[in-house]
Write a protein that holds these residues in place. Structure first.
Motif, PDB file in Angstrom:
ATOM      1  N   HIS A   1       0.832  -1.074   0.079  1.00 58.21           N
ATOM      2  CA  HIS A   1      -0.124   0.080   0.024  1.00 58.21           C
ATOM      3  C   HIS A   1       1.092   1.123   0.028  1.00 58.21           C
ATOM      4  O   HIS A   1       0.370   2.416  -0.526  1.00 58.21           O
ATOM      5  CB  HIS A   1      -0.887  -0.002   1.184  1.00 58.21           C
ATOM      6  CG  HIS A   1      -1.728   1.136   1.250  1.00 58.21           C
ATOM      7  ND1 HIS A   1      -2.801   1.535   0.471  1.00 58.21           N
ATOM      8  CD2 HIS A   1      -1.881   2.143   2.183  1.00 58.21           C
ATOM      9  CE1 HIS A   1      -3.477   2.553   0.792  1.00 58.21           C
ATOM     10  NE2 HIS A   1      -2.623   2.907   1.990  1.00 58.21           N
TER      11      HIS A   1
ATOM     12  N   GLY B   1       2.070   2.032  -3.800  1.00 58.75           N
ATOM     13  CA  GLY B   1       0.778   2.252  -4.456  1.00 58.75           C
ATOM     14  C   GLY B   1       0.050   3.213  -4.241  1.00 58.75           C
ATOM     15  O   GLY B   1      -0.435   4.035  -5.012  1.00 58.75           O
ATOM     16  N   TYR B   2      -0.320   3.795  -2.924  1.00 57.54           N
ATOM     17  CA  TYR B   2      -0.890   4.778  -2.364  1.00 57.54           C
ATOM     18  C   TYR B   2      -0.143   6.348  -2.781  1.00 57.54           C
ATOM     19  O   TYR B   2      -0.637   7.108  -3.203  1.00 57.54           O
ATOM     20  CB  TYR B   2      -1.069   4.725  -1.084  1.00 57.54           C
ATOM     21  CG  TYR B   2      -2.121   5.900  -0.480  1.00 57.54           C
ATOM     22  CD1 TYR B   2      -3.293   6.198  -1.079  1.00 57.54           C
ATOM     23  CD2 TYR B   2      -1.727   6.882   0.470  1.00 57.54           C
ATOM     24  CE1 TYR B   2      -4.296   7.119  -0.450  1.00 57.54           C
ATOM     25  CE2 TYR B   2      -2.632   7.727   1.050  1.00 57.54           C
ATOM     26  CZ  TYR B   2      -3.827   7.994   0.448  1.00 57.54           C
ATOM     27  OH  TYR B   2      -4.852   8.901   0.784  1.00 57.54           O
TER      28      TYR B   2
ATOM     29  N   ARG C   1       3.245   2.710 -13.407  1.00 59.78           N
ATOM     30  CA  ARG C   1       2.913   1.218 -13.456  1.00 59.78           C
ATOM     31  C   ARG C   1       4.385   0.484 -13.383  1.00 59.78           C
ATOM     32  O   ARG C   1       4.614  -0.321 -12.793  1.00 59.78           O
ATOM     33  CB  ARG C   1       2.217   0.557 -14.800  1.00 59.78           C
ATOM     34  CG  ARG C   1       1.850  -0.812 -14.624  1.00 59.78           C
ATOM     35  CD  ARG C   1       0.967  -1.413 -15.792  1.00 59.78           C
ATOM     36  NE  ARG C   1       1.232  -0.830 -16.941  1.00 59.78           N
ATOM     37  CZ  ARG C   1       0.859  -0.116 -17.783  1.00 59.78           C
ATOM     38  NH1 ARG C   1      -0.445   0.868 -17.465  1.00 59.78           N
ATOM     39  NH2 ARG C   1       1.317   0.115 -18.889  1.00 59.78           N
TER      40      ARG C   1
ATOM     41  N   TYR D   1       6.294   1.302 -10.120  1.00 60.36           N
ATOM     42  CA  TYR D   1       5.616   0.436  -9.174  1.00 60.36           C
ATOM     43  C   TYR D   1       5.973  -0.755  -9.255  1.00 60.36           C
ATOM     44  O   TYR D   1       6.202  -1.590  -8.164  1.00 60.36           O
ATOM     45  CB  TYR D   1       4.208   0.686  -9.011  1.00 60.36           C
ATOM     46  CG  TYR D   1       3.486  -0.252  -8.180  1.00 60.36           C
ATOM     47  CD1 TYR D   1       3.174   0.051  -6.948  1.00 60.36           C
ATOM     48  CD2 TYR D   1       2.830  -1.564  -8.449  1.00 60.36           C
ATOM     49  CE1 TYR D   1       2.475  -0.697  -5.943  1.00 60.36           C
ATOM     50  CE2 TYR D   1       2.200  -2.447  -7.648  1.00 60.36           C
ATOM     51  CZ  TYR D   1       2.114  -1.854  -6.428  1.00 60.36           C
ATOM     52  OH  TYR D   1       1.445  -2.732  -5.313  1.00 60.36           O
TER      53      TYR D   1
ATOM     54  N   ALA E   1       7.754  -3.527  -6.457  1.00 62.89           N
ATOM     55  CA  ALA E   1       6.996  -4.653  -6.153  1.00 62.89           C
ATOM     56  C   ALA E   1       7.863  -5.899  -6.486  1.00 62.89           C
ATOM     57  O   ALA E   1       7.797  -6.638  -5.823  1.00 62.89           O
ATOM     58  CB  ALA E   1       5.677  -4.572  -6.912  1.00 62.89           C
TER      59      ALA E   1
ATOM     60  N   ALA F   1       0.020  -7.159  -5.132  1.00 64.32           N
ATOM     61  CA  ALA F   1       0.857  -6.101  -5.804  1.00 64.32           C
ATOM     62  C   ALA F   1      -0.264  -5.447  -6.863  1.00 64.32           C
ATOM     63  O   ALA F   1      -0.538  -4.165  -6.854  1.00 64.32           O
ATOM     64  CB  ALA F   1       1.968  -6.520  -6.536  1.00 64.32           C
ATOM     65  N   THR F   2      -0.980  -6.183  -7.486  1.00 62.25           N
ATOM     66  CA  THR F   2      -2.145  -5.852  -8.387  1.00 62.25           C
ATOM     67  C   THR F   2      -3.226  -5.022  -7.627  1.00 62.25           C
ATOM     68  O   THR F   2      -3.650  -4.063  -8.157  1.00 62.25           O
ATOM     69  CB  THR F   2      -2.813  -7.067  -9.314  1.00 62.25           C
ATOM     70  OG1 THR F   2      -1.470  -7.781  -9.828  1.00 62.25           O
ATOM     71  CG2 THR F   2      -3.775  -6.469 -10.210  1.00 62.25           C
TER      72      THR F   2
ATOM     73  N   MET G   1      -3.040  -3.538  -4.713  1.00 66.55           N
ATOM     74  CA  MET G   1      -2.698  -2.273  -4.207  1.00 66.55           C
ATOM     75  C   MET G   1      -2.326  -1.297  -5.411  1.00 66.55           C
ATOM     76  O   MET G   1      -2.436  -0.147  -5.227  1.00 66.55           O
ATOM     77  CB  MET G   1      -1.463  -2.369  -3.199  1.00 66.55           C
ATOM     78  CG  MET G   1      -1.606  -3.332  -2.065  1.00 66.55           C
ATOM     79  SD  MET G   1      -3.019  -2.529  -0.851  1.00 66.55           S
ATOM     80  CE  MET G   1      -4.143  -3.475  -1.250  1.00 66.55           C
ATOM     81  N   LEU G   2      -1.893  -1.678  -6.499  1.00 65.27           N
ATOM     82  CA  LEU G   2      -1.843  -0.677  -7.523  1.00 65.27           C
ATOM     83  C   LEU G   2      -3.148  -0.282  -8.087  1.00 65.27           C
ATOM     84  O   LEU G   2      -3.183   0.962  -8.334  1.00 65.27           O
ATOM     85  CB  LEU G   2      -1.309  -1.363  -8.865  1.00 65.27           C
ATOM     86  CG  LEU G   2      -0.877  -0.542 -10.109  1.00 65.27           C
ATOM     87  CD1 LEU G   2       0.067   0.660  -9.721  1.00 65.27           C
ATOM     88  CD2 LEU G   2      -0.148  -1.250 -11.199  1.00 65.27           C
ATOM     89  N   GLU G   3      -4.147  -0.993  -8.094  1.00 59.51           N
ATOM     90  CA  GLU G   3      -5.562  -0.551  -8.378  1.00 59.51           C
ATOM     91  C   GLU G   3      -6.031   0.472  -7.179  1.00 59.51           C
ATOM     92  O   GLU G   3      -6.500   1.244  -7.391  1.00 59.51           O
ATOM     93  CB  GLU G   3      -6.290  -1.957  -8.686  1.00 59.51           C
ATOM     94  CG  GLU G   3      -7.810  -1.305  -8.675  1.00 59.51           C
ATOM     95  CD  GLU G   3      -8.602  -2.683  -8.999  1.00 59.51           C
ATOM     96  OE1 GLU G   3      -9.495  -2.485  -9.773  1.00 59.51           O
ATOM     97  OE2 GLU G   3      -8.778  -3.259  -7.891  1.00 59.51           O
TER      98      GLU G   3
ATOM     99  N   GLY H   1      -4.488   2.329  -4.852  1.00 59.10           N
ATOM    100  CA  GLY H   1      -3.908   3.459  -4.536  1.00 59.10           C
ATOM    101  C   GLY H   1      -4.579   4.607  -5.536  1.00 59.10           C
ATOM    102  O   GLY H   1      -5.025   5.840  -4.717  1.00 59.10           O
TER     103      GLY H   1
END
Length: 267
Positions: free
Chosen positions: A86, A89-90, A160, A163, A167, A189-190, A192-194, A196
């Motif tokens: 997070h 990602g955030y 992307r 990140y 990751a 990881a997917t 938390m990327l979404e 964020g």
């Protein structure tokens, strides 16, 4: 309580563009720029010594026992996995949403603070490097620390990629001390990327924009991620289909997460 972002520079009138972007934030989470006190953890320091994750999990296990009467190795690994991912990602989603700027996201350029009272989760995050990517019309596009890309799609792709590089180091490090496979780690990881940009949109008052940005960042299933953005509108608002599990549901009397992939037949 809303916490103003903090910037650790000697001359606040000479903020770098990225520091200025962070200084403008006014959020519940403590978001900072620059060198932080010794009780903060630089991500690269943690990743370089995977056994440090065991110490973090030990503190979490003690908290889980206080809350639920017992702990579980799957839950401590699942919680830490999501909490760590997070952070980049955030930070990425927040700066993309608020300023259309993307920091480097290198582990050596990101840091976080673990809460000392109660649940040992990251309650503060920091960017340590001036470097950022932006669009041609950014007022700081000619700054020495700026990398200019031609479009929002290109900026999202760079986010992307940055990140993913962070990751990948987490997957290699954390994978040494947990029983999760690479697919489970990349699923987190997917997620938390979404999450964020979606979370950034919600906290900044424009959830729809956050959803749009998540789709721009994850427009389709792109390696090493396991899916495209799954956010979709329902009668209850925006929902998503989680790809990973934090194993909260294995704790005594714990309610499963609303989008738990292991307990929900559909999301």
């Amino acid at each position: 309580m809303t916490v103003p972002a903090r910037v650790s520079q000697k001359n606040p009138r000479a903020l770098t563009p990225l520091a200025e972007s962070i200084a403008r934030l006014n959020l519940d989470t403590d978001i900072r720029f620059g060198t932080q006190p010794s009780d903060w953890t630089i991500c690269s320091d943690l990743l370089s010594e995977p056994t440090k994750f065991d110490l973090w999990r030990k503190d979490l296990a003690e908290w889980l026992v206080e809350q639920y009467g017992e702990s579980d190795d799957r839950a401590t690994a699942g919680y830490i996995m999501g909490w760590y991912l997070h952070v980049p990602g955030y930070l990425a989603g927040l700066l993309f949403h608020t300023a259309r700027r993307v920091p480097t996201l290198k582990p050596c350029d990101t840091a976080f603070r673990i809460a000392q009272d109660g649940r040992p989760h990251p309650d503060g995050m920091a960017i340590l490097s001036d470097e950022f990517a932006c669009l041609p019309d950014d007022p700081a596009s000619n700054h020495p620390a700026a990398t200019v890309v031609p479009s929002e799609a290109a900026l999202a792709a760079l986010l992307r990629a940055r990140y993913a590089a962070h990751a990948a180091q987490f997957v290699a490090s954390f994978g040494q001390v947990v029983r999760f496979g690479r697919r489970q780690l990349w699923a987190a990881a997917t997620d938390m990327l979404e999450y964020g940009p979606w979370a950034a949109g919600r906290v900044c008052g424009d959830e729809n924009a956050g959803v749009t940005e998540a789709a721009l960042i994850l427009p389709e299933k792109l390696e090493p991620f396991v899916s495209a953005s799954t956010l979709h509108l329902t009668d209850e608002g925006w929902k998503r289909k989680r790809n990973s599990c934090c194993f909260h549901y294995v704790l005594p009397d714990a309610e499963p997460c609303t989008a738990c992939p292991r307990t929900c037949s559909s999301n």
